[in-house]
Write a protein that holds these residues in place. Sequence first.
Motif, mmCIF file in Angstrom:
data_model
loop_
_atom_site.group_PDB
_atom_site.id
_atom_site.type_symbol
_atom_site.label_atom_id
_atom_site.label_comp_id
_atom_site.label_asym_id
_atom_site.label_seq_id
_atom_site.Cartn_x
_atom_site.Cartn_y
_atom_site.Cartn_z
ATOM 1 N N LEU A 1 0.820 -1.216 0.000
ATOM 2 C CA LEU A 1 0.000 0.000 0.000
ATOM 3 C C LEU A 1 0.851 1.262 0.000
ATOM 4 O O LEU A 1 0.363 2.360 0.254
ATOM 5 C CB LEU A 1 -0.957 -0.018 1.195
ATOM 6 N N ASN A 2 2.145 1.067 -0.259
ATOM 7 C CA ASN A 2 3.023 2.220 -0.476
ATOM 8 C C ASN A 2 3.141 3.135 0.737
ATOM 9 O O ASN A 2 3.238 4.351 0.609
ATOM 10 C CB ASN A 2 2.519 3.015 -1.694
ATOM 11 N N VAL A 3 3.128 2.563 1.945
ATOM 12 C CA VAL A 3 3.296 3.366 3.158
ATOM 13 C C VAL A 3 4.758 3.799 3.250
ATOM 14 O O VAL A 3 5.663 2.969 3.115
ATOM 15 C CB VAL A 3 2.910 2.559 4.410
ATOM 16 N N PRO A 4 5.039 5.063 3.452
ATOM 17 C CA PRO A 4 6.429 5.524 3.560
ATOM 18 C C PRO A 4 7.184 4.751 4.635
ATOM 19 O O PRO A 4 6.670 4.562 5.746
ATOM 20 C CB PRO A 4 6.281 7.002 3.949
ATOM 21 N N PRO A 5 8.383 4.253 4.326
ATOM 22 C CA PRO A 5 9.126 3.378 5.246
ATOM 23 C C PRO A 5 9.372 3.989 6.626
ATOM 24 O O PRO A 5 9.391 3.271 7.620
ATOM 25 C CB PRO A 5 10.451 3.148 4.511
ATOM 26 N N LYS B 1 -12.053 -3.769 13.880
ATOM 27 C CA LYS B 1 -11.306 -3.225 12.752
ATOM 28 C C LYS B 1 -11.565 -1.728 12.654
ATOM 29 O O LYS B 1 -12.709 -1.297 12.492
ATOM 30 C CB LYS B 1 -11.732 -3.906 11.452
ATOM 31 N N PRO B 2 -10.524 -0.882 12.772
ATOM 32 C CA PRO B 2 -10.712 0.566 12.657
ATOM 33 C C PRO B 2 -11.070 0.937 11.212
ATOM 34 O O PRO B 2 -10.797 0.177 10.282
ATOM 35 C CB PRO B 2 -9.340 1.138 13.042
ATOM 36 N N PRO B 3 -11.667 2.122 11.023
ATOM 37 C CA PRO B 3 -11.949 2.568 9.650
ATOM 38 C C PRO B 3 -10.644 2.829 8.885
ATOM 39 O O PRO B 3 -9.605 3.093 9.491
ATOM 40 C CB PRO B 3 -12.749 3.856 9.858
ATOM 41 N N PHE B 4 -10.763 2.773 7.569
ATOM 42 C CA PHE B 4 -9.615 3.020 6.682
ATOM 43 C C PHE B 4 -8.407 2.150 7.054
ATOM 44 O O PHE B 4 -7.286 2.641 7.177
ATOM 45 C CB PHE B 4 -9.218 4.508 6.696
ATOM 46 N N SER B 5 -8.688 0.868 7.277
ATOM 47 C CA SER B 5 -7.608 -0.050 7.679
ATOM 48 C C SER B 5 -7.378 -1.128 6.623
ATOM 49 O O SER B 5 -8.332 -1.631 6.027
ATOM 50 C CB SER B 5 -7.932 -0.737 9.009
ATOM 51 N N ALA B 6 -6.130 -1.461 6.448
ATOM 52 C CA ALA B 6 -5.783 -2.655 5.683
ATOM 53 C C ALA B 6 -5.802 -3.829 6.646
ATOM 54 O O ALA B 6 -5.613 -3.648 7.859
ATOM 55 C CB ALA B 6 -4.406 -2.504 5.067
ATOM 56 N N LEU C 1 -4.695 3.293 8.099
ATOM 57 C CA LEU C 1 -3.877 3.998 7.114
ATOM 58 C C LEU C 1 -4.207 5.479 6.995
ATOM 59 O O LEU C 1 -3.514 6.204 6.270
ATOM 60 C CB LEU C 1 -4.048 3.331 5.739
ATOM 61 N N GLU C 2 -5.238 5.926 7.686
ATOM 62 C CA GLU C 2 -5.620 7.331 7.571
ATOM 63 C C GLU C 2 -4.472 8.208 8.077
ATOM 64 O O GLU C 2 -3.958 8.018 9.167
ATOM 65 C CB GLU C 2 -6.893 7.607 8.382
ATOM 66 N N GLY C 3 -4.082 9.133 7.247
ATOM 67 C CA GLY C 3 -2.973 10.006 7.596
ATOM 68 C C GLY C 3 -1.622 9.476 7.189
ATOM 69 O O GLY C 3 -0.625 10.205 7.185
ATOM 70 N N LEU C 4 -1.562 8.185 6.843
ATOM 71 C CA LEU C 4 -0.298 7.583 6.419
ATOM 72 C C LEU C 4 -0.109 7.691 4.913
ATOM 73 O O LEU C 4 1.004 7.864 4.424
ATOM 74 C CB LEU C 4 -0.244 6.106 6.817
ATOM 75 N N ILE C 5 -1.227 7.552 4.170
ATOM 76 C CA ILE C 5 -1.140 7.597 2.719
ATOM 77 C C ILE C 5 -2.258 8.485 2.179
ATOM 78 O O ILE C 5 -3.255 8.750 2.857
ATOM 79 C CB ILE C 5 -1.287 6.180 2.091
#
Length: 886
Positions: free
Chosen positions: A749-753, A796-801, A814-818
């Motif tokens: 999901l291309n999350v910054p390392p 499961k939180p919203p906007f989660s993988a 992932l909210e705020g991460l991508i």
Amino acid sequence: MSKAPEETKKGHAYDPAEVEDRLYRHWLERDYFAADPASTNPAYTIVIPPPNVTAVLHLGHGLNNTIQDVLIRRHRMAGHNAEWLPGSDHAGIATQIMFEKQLLKEGVNRRELGREKFLERITEWAYANKDQILNQLKRIGCSLDWERERFTMDPGLSKAVESVFRHLYDKGLIYRGKRIVNWCPVDRTSLSDDEVETENKAGHLWHIRYKIRGSDEYLTVATTRPETMLGDTALAVNPKDSRYTKFVGKSVILPIVERELPIIADTYVDPEFGTGVVKITPAHDANDFEVGKRHDLPSVVVMNTDGTMNEQAGKFKGLDRYEAREQLVNELKQRGFLVSIEDYDLAVKTCYRCKSVIEPYLSEQWFVKMEPLAKPAVEALKSGKLRFHPEFWSKTYLHWMENIRDWCISRQLWWGHRIPVWYASDGTMFISAERPTAEQCPGYDPETLTQDPDVLDTWFSSWLWPFSTFGWPEETDELRAFYPGHVLVTASEIIFLWVARMVMAGYEFMGDCPFEDVYIHGTVRDAHGVKMSKSLGNGIDPLEIVDQYGADALRISLTLATPDGQDPWISRNTFEGGRNFVNKLYQVSRFVQMRLNGNRPVLDKLDTNDLVIFDRWILSRLTRTIEDVDRYFREYRLAAASKALYSFVWDDYCSWYVELIKPEAGQEIRPGSLAVATYVLDKILRLLHPFVPFVTEEIHHQLTGSNDSTLTFGPWPDVQEALKDDALEASLVQIQEVVTAVRAMRSELNVPPGKRADLHIRVSDNSLGQLLNDHQSYFGPLAKVETLRVGTEVKKPPFSASAVIGGAELFLPLEGLIDIEAEKNRLQKSLNELRNNLERLSKKLANQDFLARAPKDVIDRERSKKDDFEERIERLNKNLEQIMGW
């Protein structure tokens, strides 16, 4: 703790060329590879399959000698008095052919030089090649006992050859006689059955009619070699074949030659083959020779030793055998003797060296009666005294031994051990390597004696190698200490040429099997599965690999790439994996040494009271690895051993343990874990030393701070049962699964390392939750976890993988991460590209023309690519579905 040398504190890149040259000289200077016949340690002996002095080493030699070195180094470390004897083979026919080609380039042939001058020059050439080959073995790290280096033409080994000839002659097992032999018309020498290869080729059956004397009737014969009919001395039929019984006792006229031939009856004739009538040519067919002896038929040799026709061939004299065939068939056709020509598949015998077609040829040669020698060698296998690895090769050995034929040992060459027989003018023979003295030939003038001009088959010296190299026939300390040996490492193609003969010689002259185990490794092939050969130009020079990547990279790559009992497929890229592994080992050792801050560690002791869970886990994994590697060595499964070590070092130690104990920036590693990391590193070096001796010794010198310390003599690591913990290893697998799953989600999901994220885990039972909570501080940094929430009721939180592993479901908010919209577009674009690629590739693989014309490796590669596209599309669909659901 005392301080290590200052240089070990400085980080530097690993330079295999500098390290390997320096360390090998260091080992030689200290005589590390010499075995002592007076030692009280148990002996472990390997004698090298002596490479031929014809050329430089190829990759097959690299594999063979790496395997031997791995075995000898491991046993040396385990406390054995390990003797690995080096040497080389004079390789009679191969060497003479190669040297004569060199002479021809100079415009000279051997007969112009004369025997004495020729032997002087070829000896000089062979010794130069021998020294070059042995230096190449040093380059790849072979720990051979160089002070005991032998050559099959050494005086000592030559004495052994003479002693064996005399022994077998006196025992009635060596005899001289006219027999049909395998004759190579190119090399102009006889060959043993085992030096002949068989190829299936398309040929013909020529049906030729022979006129019955005094009659208008004819008998038709079918032959695959019409030119040999010029040497026919009879026609034969089966005595039970009612079609021809009326002709037995009559005669026919040989076409063209007009020689009268008797018609005989013999059970050898197969009524179903051809017409049921066969031509008998005793001088040019082994079966016909036996028929000729039974019926007292003459033997007419119609060829010269170079494959041309001789005066017995009449008008065809001087023609090459195949030219004679063509002209003879034309004349038979013109004169009405040729009935028909039939297509026929032949099993054609060829010379194993020059590949020319062998001619069955009547010649006076020396032979060894093999059946009496074979009996104890067969029993050795059946009783378990001799073992093959893989075991299925024992069937090949047994088949050959139970169908053994007499061995033709004379060769029409100049290079080799000259047959130790001298002849008087009346035919009396004397056995001696040198001209007999008057006392040795009473009643004859020694100066009038002539020595047999032929030499002995190369294998006649090679079959004595396991004991002649230690001084036999003398009773030496070395022979008592190092014979019998323990293992022979070789390739399958010389199981009978060499392996079986050594077993026979061992029992006949030493009363014991020369080795317990025979380890048969695969034949090196290129990336397309084709056997590497100089003629095809697909070989890889092992020294080029050493120059480019280092000897350790060559060695570990070959052992990893050679499946146990199978042929390895090797390309130059194969060795990049070995280089990367060596570099990985060196880098992790530098990491540990830097944390030691120049202090010399205690390597042989471990405080088991100061261990955390990950310390106990790596020690358990180490113990299991030692246990596995020991078993693989016992089973001669070196590929499995090297893969077990590779996996432990790369995965367990480097990728997990070292990462788990790494402190946050500015902090120190927990001292107890640093001690464990160092202790395990030391054991890794010892386990890997037989495979990669240079880099492991270099790191060992750095860790100990002393060049006087060495891994050469071990000790080999012991299995510490108290350190094994099956339940702990199972628990750590669960933590590894969590980290792996989180890393996969972040990557896909291309999350910054560098960004940390919360992690929510819904577990099926609280024991896993407790495990994860207790050790978050260790695995959290690996998975970039900000806050961990674990429990059986986690939502499961919203906007989660999400990902599922055994006993748990993972959610990564992932909210705020991508940028979710940007990620949707990226995934959709990648998905479209992959679908287009898959569609094009599927059409290509459905194209029958492509499948029919493309090489197998290309098709396999395209199919593998298709599988990869399908797998990636499935993952992208899953990720896109998750995002679209938000």
